[in-house]
Design an enzyme around this catalytic site. Structure first.
Site, PDB file in Angstrom:
ATOM      1  N   LYS A   1       0.800  -1.216   0.031  1.00  0.00           N
ATOM      2  CA  LYS A   1      -0.025  -0.014   0.011  1.00  0.00           C
ATOM      3  C   LYS A   1       0.808   1.355   0.059  1.00  0.00           C
ATOM      4  CE  LYS A   1      -3.638  -2.411   2.098  1.00  0.00           C
ATOM      5  NZ  LYS A   1      -4.388  -2.859   3.334  1.00  0.00           N
TER       6      LYS A   1
ATOM      7  N   GLN B   1      -4.534  -1.850   9.826  1.00  0.00           N
ATOM      8  CA  GLN B   1      -4.552  -3.094   9.068  1.00  0.00           C
ATOM      9  C   GLN B   1      -4.888  -4.166   9.850  1.00  0.00           C
ATOM     10  OE1 GLN B   1      -3.144  -3.535   5.946  1.00  0.00           O
ATOM     11  NE2 GLN B   1      -3.897  -5.728   6.314  1.00  0.00           N
TER      12      GLN B   1
ATOM     13  N   ASP C   1     -10.955   2.931   3.939  1.00  0.00           N
ATOM     14  CA  ASP C   1     -11.206   1.245   4.004  1.00  0.00           C
ATOM     15  C   ASP C   1     -12.847   1.192   3.683  1.00  0.00           C
ATOM     16  OD1 ASP C   1      -9.208  -0.573   3.475  1.00  0.00           O
ATOM     17  OD2 ASP C   1      -8.974  -0.763   5.782  1.00  0.00           O
TER      18      ASP C   1
END
Ligand code: NDP
Length: 282
Positions: free
Chosen positions: A50, A94, A117
């Site tokens: 990422k 994460q 997200d």
């Protein structure tokens, strides 16, 4: 019939170029904060991917690494810090998190305006009601792949195998928003093939190596393989038995090189959108 391959790398690369071109026109640099707790190698590798992709398109990426024994309160404080950070437009924590930390609590602590997200209940609610929202990256990426190939969803029967909050449920909702008729299957669904063989669009998101074979697929179906599994020999594979299914499907996504590259790309896209929304507010 051999299926047309939907090349996720190609779709992702086109989209990343568009993102890069737009980022340089903005008066702020979009900023993404990535919080990694602990030293899970898979999580670390996702986070590095990422970070690299962000830099490539001109997004500022800040990686915060925290030890696995950090308290829930300390992690929530870190999220709070980025919630009010003027240069950060997107926050990603994460997953998975260590067991002593509630993922639900952490996700709900992220400001919905920075939830790139698309996991916060506010964004999920907005998505469900068809309002402007940050869409969860993997389902959003799948939609982009279908659009790229001009595969129409309206009136099509989409069957989703898997009902997780991050993939199965939202991909079904997005396809419903696009006027597909949606059926969800899961581990308690008896006679899975009786449902999957009715699919015009079959989304495999169960995390079971190559368990969708040609007997599960209608001739001419579009097959999207979300699965990322390791075979006994260590090789990466999807949920779909690719070699056999590609002889029956009209379109198919490979693993690797299918849905995977799209997930990161939609994270970059969401971060760009967040920076643009920020500029509209100031
Ligand atoms: P989860 O484990 O959270 O969910 C799996 C779902 O599949 C559950 O709903 C489960 O049903 C269902 N399921 C499991 N076994 C069967 C079966 N035999 N028949 C029918 N349904 C079954 O996984 P995720 O949704 O997080 O991920 C799914 C896969 O996608 C994984 O391989 C993951 O690695 C991959 N993935 C890939 C991404 C990418 O970018 N390419 C991103 C995210 C995930 P039940 O609810 O009843 O338990």
């Amino acid at each position: 019939m051999t299926a047309t391959i939907i090349n996720g790398k190609e779709v992702a690369s086109n989209l990343r170029n568009e993102i890069k071109d737009e980022v340089i026109t903005l008066s702020v640099t979009p900023g993404l904060a990535v919080i990694l707790v602990g030293d899970n190698p898979a999580s670390r590798s996702y986070v590095k991917g990422k970070e690299k992709a962000s830099i490539e398109v001109g997004i500022y990426s800040e990686l915060k690494e925290l030890p696995s024994d950090i308290s829930e309160k300390e992690l929530l404080d870190m999220v709070e810090h980025y919630n009010s950070h003027p240069d950060i437009h997107g926050i990603l924590v994460q997953l998975p998190l260590p067991e002593h930390i509630s993922e639900k609590k952490v996700i709900e602590h992220i400001s919905p305006e920075k939830d790139v997200d698309g996991f916060h209940p506010v964004n999920i609610g907005r998505m469900m009601t068809g309002k402007d929202a940050f869409l969860p990256c993997t389902p959003f990426g799948i939609l982009q792949m279908l659009k790229y190939k001009n595969i129409s969803t309206e009136g099509k029967h989409a069957v989703i195998v898997g009902r997780s909050n991050i993939v199965g449920k939202p991909v079904g909702q997005l396809l419903l928003n696009e006027n597909a008729t949606v059926t969800y299957c899961h581990s308690k669904t008896p006679d899975l093939a009786s449902f999957t063989t009715q699919a015009d669009i079959l989304i495999a998101a169960a995390g079971r190596a190559e368990f969708i074979d040609e007997t599960h697929v209608k001739k001419g179906a579009v097959v999207i393989d979300v699965g990322m599994n390791r075979k006994e020999n260590g090789k990466l594979c999807g949920d779909v038995a690719y070699d056999n299914v590609k002889e029956k499907a009209s379109y198919i996504t490979p693993v690797p090189g299918g849905v995977g590259p799209m997930t990161i790309t939609m994270l970059l896209y969401n971060t760009l959108q967040s920076a643009k929304k920020h500029l509209e507010r100031v």
